[in-house]
Design an enzyme around this catalytic site. Structure first.
Site, PDB file in Angstrom:
ATOM      1  NE  ARG A   1       4.246   2.030  -1.318  1.00 57.11           N
ATOM      2  CZ  ARG A   1       5.211   2.011  -0.371  1.00 57.11           C
ATOM      3  NH1 ARG A   1       6.342   2.645  -0.601  1.00 57.11           N
ATOM      4  NH2 ARG A   1       5.064   1.360   0.755  1.00 57.11           N
TER       5      ARG A   1
ATOM      6  CG  HIS B   1      19.809 -35.891  -8.053  1.00 57.14           C
ATOM      7  ND1 HIS B   1      20.278 -37.025  -7.454  1.00 57.14           N
ATOM      8  CD2 HIS B   1      20.898 -35.272  -8.577  1.00 57.14           C
ATOM      9  CE1 HIS B   1      21.593 -37.093  -7.564  1.00 57.14           C
ATOM     10  NE2 HIS B   1      21.994 -36.038  -8.241  1.00 57.14           N
TER      11      HIS B   1
ATOM     12  CE  LYS C   1      11.841  -2.204  -7.330  1.00 56.52           C
ATOM     13  NZ  LYS C   1      12.469  -3.234  -8.198  1.00 56.52           N
TER      14      LYS C   1
ATOM     15  CG  ASN D   1       1.899   0.080   3.895  1.00 56.87           C
ATOM     16  OD1 ASN D   1       1.489  -1.018   3.537  1.00 56.87           O
ATOM     17  ND2 ASN D   1       3.164   0.449   3.776  1.00 56.87           N
ATOM     18  N   GLY D   2       0.127  -1.858   6.155  1.00 55.78           N
ATOM     19  CA  GLY D   2       0.635  -2.841   7.128  1.00 55.78           C
ATOM     20  C   GLY D   2      -0.446  -3.876   7.403  1.00 55.78           C
TER      21      GLY D   2
ATOM     22  CD  GLU E   1       9.741 -10.509 -10.410  1.00 55.53           C
ATOM     23  OE1 GLU E   1       9.050  -9.912  -9.586  1.00 55.53           O
ATOM     24  OE2 GLU E   1      10.972 -10.535 -10.344  1.00 55.53           O
TER      25      GLU E   1
ATOM     26  CE  LYS F   1      13.478  -9.963 -12.227  1.00 56.56           C
ATOM     27  NZ  LYS F   1      13.904 -10.394 -10.993  1.00 56.56           N
TER      28      LYS F   1
ATOM     29  CB  CYS G   1      -0.888   0.027   1.255  1.00 56.49           C
ATOM     30  SG  CYS G   1      -1.952  -1.386   1.367  1.00 56.49           S
TER      31      CYS G   1
ATOM     32  CD1 TRP H   1      -0.032  -5.297  -4.100  1.00 60.57           C
ATOM     33  CD2 TRP H   1       0.098  -6.253  -2.082  1.00 60.57           C
ATOM     34  NE1 TRP H   1       0.518  -6.540  -4.270  1.00 60.57           N
ATOM     35  CE2 TRP H   1       0.604  -7.150  -3.061  1.00 60.57           C
ATOM     36  CE3 TRP H   1       0.071  -6.634  -0.767  1.00 60.57           C
ATOM     37  CZ2 TRP H   1       1.092  -8.412  -2.730  1.00 60.57           C
ATOM     38  CZ3 TRP H   1       0.562  -7.898  -0.427  1.00 60.57           C
ATOM     39  CH2 TRP H   1       1.053  -8.759  -1.404  1.00 60.57           C
TER      40      TRP H   1
ATOM     41  CD  GLU I   1      16.845 -12.541 -10.471  1.00 66.27           C
ATOM     42  OE1 GLU I   1      16.507 -13.072  -9.408  1.00 66.27           O
ATOM     43  OE2 GLU I   1      16.331 -11.497 -10.905  1.00 66.27           O
TER      44      GLU I   1
HETATM   45  C1  AGP Z   1      12.412  -9.375  -7.677  1.00 67.24           C
HETATM   46  O1  AGP Z   1      12.231  -9.132  -9.055  1.00 67.24           O
HETATM   47  C2  AGP Z   1      11.156  -9.105  -6.896  1.00 67.24           C
HETATM   48  N1  AGP Z   1      10.683  -7.804  -7.112  1.00 67.24           N
HETATM   49  C3  AGP Z   1      11.337  -9.478  -5.437  1.00 67.24           C
HETATM   50  O2  AGP Z   1      11.705 -10.837  -5.375  1.00 67.24           O
HETATM   51  C4  AGP Z   1      12.391  -8.665  -4.656  1.00 67.24           C
HETATM   52  O3  AGP Z   1      13.688  -9.002  -5.088  1.00 67.24           O
HETATM   53  C5  AGP Z   1      12.260  -9.033  -3.171  1.00 67.24           C
HETATM   54  O4  AGP Z   1      10.975  -8.661  -2.738  1.00 67.24           O
HETATM   55  C6  AGP Z   1      13.320  -8.369  -2.290  1.00 67.24           C
HETATM   56  O5  AGP Z   1      13.170  -6.974  -2.369  1.00 67.24           O
HETATM   57  P1  AGP Z   1      14.319  -6.049  -1.695  1.00 67.24           P
HETATM   58  O6  AGP Z   1      15.601  -6.313  -2.429  1.00 67.24           O
HETATM   59  O7  AGP Z   1      13.817  -4.654  -1.869  1.00 67.24           O
HETATM   60  O8  AGP Z   1      14.425  -6.475  -0.238  1.00 67.24           O
END
Ligand code: AGP
Length: 589
Positions: free
Chosen positions: A27, A489, A584, A100-101, A473, A470, A2, A74, A466
């Site tokens: 965000r 395995h 984000k 927010n929280g 997401e 990517k 949020c 959010w 990674e």
């Molecule tokens: C990565 O593409 C994502 N947005 C997410 O996994 C992100 O890396 C993770 O939430 C950690 O965020 P931070 O580095 O701001 O702690």
């Protein structure tokens, strides 16, 4: 997560709040709303959807008043509905709040409030704040005391802001574990979840710290502890680079940030020798070192482990921030935590750092957002210097994190790395970005794909993880990253005719073994996309990367994977900058 925003000043609040609320869109959110106050009346409008859509069909900018609060939601508790959007009102509409929280004990509080004849309009945890404030305001007679009595009853994480019909000249707020700051303007003041919301209006900010209450009016601010005892807080000047964020001529922030890496990789190397020396000494003296992070930053931590072993001859522990509790008992004042976080606001990492500090451990942070909560709770910090990263998917911050980890680990070694090699990487990045069309052609073939695999060994294994993250997401295609050595395995059972597998296989010590894995995959009909500096007839598609020192391959080989995910998203009409359900910075656990 949020986004919170509040304004009090000499301009009509609603048009300004709508404009500034868009600065919080990155965000991630599903609904938004605004409330303003004037002539002892609170006016509110909110809905599901994007800020622009809501602003037009609800005519948000017409809400009257010179004080107001705004929110992008959010969803955590309660579905995505207009009723669950913020702001929320008290029963009689005298108080409006945005939050927010997560209020952990909201169910019990809601029951108590309903027994006192409060009627609720939403299914959210946040709404209880409006009703608690309503009860306490009558008894308290002023905003600070009303907020103080309210927070005494709460458990969980929160940053909330409240508007009062009986006193349109002030806006109150409180903070515990979710970010909140005050923007100090000329005859106008702000509350916001992050500096980016008000940076165009002022670069003077006051950070509301944990367990603090704040009040703003047109002339200034006041901060107290949770008991209402006044605290002295000094304003700071915040970096203005946040305000120059634009997509330029790129289609998306994500595309822009992928392309910025030819510059940002070098910027990660811009560190003051004193700070690098201080961090190196801190790590060298530690009995035990723990790298903690989440998501993409966790993949950087996995590479950090390899670099620290290879260069600094240190074996370190790597933990997901959310799993760190299992290691708590081993922490003491001989432990050093390296917290890696782009946003510096990830709730899991902030909690892990809190645990570490209680146990006497020292905390070193690798951050990007220098005014973040993490930057203010660590003992030492190094900035990855990659500038604001707006796209929800971490791209440039990742290559900056691993570049800095490589640099730090090699600085700790007796034989210093030839820095020219690191600085030469930028040119190599340009070579890869020139492969744009090749990558786009491969992404096009993923259109009908439902599962994708990424494999790699050694330093390429974290990059396989990674690449899969990517792809998930950004394009919403299910993807799995694994060590090439693990195929036999179990996962090989999933490989059938045309199963797409991306093989990270530059010509280093892992080359032959991974090529054997590729042969095993081909024998079962897989379609293999090779990412390497050496071509092979075994690959159905090939993405060329330039030759670099073996330990630097991860920094450049991840870039084609970022592009692959970005183009796969476009092929599927997904929004690369704001992937569904994601935010984000994950400021709730
Ligand atoms: C990565 O593409 C994502 N947005 C997410 O996994 C992100 O890396 C993770 O939430 C950690 O965020 P931070 O580095 O701001 O702690």
């Amino acid at each position: 997560m949020c986004g919170i925003l509040a304004y009090i000043g000499r301009e009509p609040a609603a048009p300004l709040l709508v404009r500034l609320l868009k600065k919080l869109e990155y965000r991630g959110y599903d609904s938004a709303g605004i409330a303003t106050v004037i002539d002892s009346a609170i006016h509110m409008a909110k809905d599901v959807g994007r800020v622009d859509e809501i602003a037009s069909h609800l005519d948000l900018t017409s809400l009257r008043g010179f004080g107001g609060i705004a929110h992008t939601r959010w969803a955590t508790h309660g579905g995505v509905t207009p009723e669950n959007a913020h702001p929320h009102l008290s029963c009689d509409g005298r108080i409006a709040i945005v939050h927010n929280g997560i209020i952990d004990n909201y169910k019990k509080l809601r029951e108590e409030l309903e027994n006192r004849n409060h009627s609720f309009r939403s299914g959210t945890d946040s709404e209880i704040l409006a009703h608690l404030l309503e009860d306490n305001y009558d008894r308290a007679g002023n905003e600070i005391t009303a907020v103080s009595k309210t927070v005494q009853k709460l458990s969980g994480s929160y940053a909330f802001v409240a508007l009062f019909r009986q006193n349109p000249d002030v806006i109150a707020a409180a903070r515990k574990d979710s970010p909140l700051m005050i923007g100090l303007g000329d005859g106008e003041n702000f509350f916001a979840s992050d500096v980016g919301a008000f940076i165009d209006r002022t670069d003077r900010a006051v950070f509301v710290d944990n367990r603090e209450i704040a009040l703003i009016n047109t002339q200034g601010f006041k901060v107290t502890d949770f008991n209402g005892v006044s605290l002295r807080k000094l304003p700071t000047d915040v970096a203005r680079e946040v305000s120059d964020v634009s997509r330029e001529d790129f289609a998306h922030f994500t595309e822009k940030e992928i392309h910025e890496q030819s510059q940002t990789i070098n910027r990660a190397l811009i560190q003051t020798p004193e700070k690098i020396l201080a961090v190196s000494k801190e790590l060298a003296q530690a009995e035990r070192i723990y790298l903690i992070a989440s998501g993409t930053s966790y993949h950087a931590a996995l590479l950090g482990k390899i670099y620290l072993a290879k260069f600094a001859r240190r074996v370190v522990e790597v933990s997901l921030s959310s799993e760190f509790r299992d290691l708590e008992e081993f922490l003491d004042d001989h432990s050093v935590i390296v917290a890696i976080s782009q946003s510096g606001e990830t709730a899991d990492i902030l909690e892990a750092v809190g645990i570490a500090r209680q146990r006497g451990a020292r905390v070193v942070a690798l951050i990007n957002a220098e005014e973040s909560s993490l930057s203010r709770t660590c003992d030492l910090s190094l900035s990855i210097n990659c500038g604001p990263e707006i796209g929800v998917a971490a791209t440039k911050s990742f290559t900056s994190q691993i570049t800095l980890l490589n640099f730090l680990a090699s600085q700790m070694a007796q034989k210093r790395r030839n820095q020219v090699e690191l600085e030469a990487l930028s040119k190599k990045v340009d070579n890869i970005l020139a492969q744009d069309k090749v990558v786009r052609r491969v992404a096009h073939k993923f259109n009908a794909v439902s599962d994708l695999y990424f494999i790699g060994r050694g330093v390429h294994y974290p990059i396989a993880l990674e690449g899969a993250l990517k792809m998930k997401e950004l394009s919403y295609i299910h993807a799995e990253g694994l060590s090439a050595g693990e195929l036999k395995h179990g996962t090989l059972a999933l490989v059938t005719e045309n199963t797409p597998v991306v093989a990270l296989n530059p010509e280093d010590a892992t080359y032959e073994e991974t090529l054997n894995s590729v042969s095993e995959l081909k024998a079962r009909g897989a379609r293999v996309i090779g990412v390497s500096n050496r071509v092979s007839t075994l690959y159905d598609d090939f993405i060329q990367i330039p030759s670099v020192p073996n330990d630097l391959f991860p920094i450049i080989e991840v870039i084609p994977l970022q592009l692959l995910a970005y183009y796969a998203a476009l092929e599927r009409q997904a929004d690369p900058d704001y992937p569904r359900n994601l935010a984000k910075s994950v400021t709730v656990k």
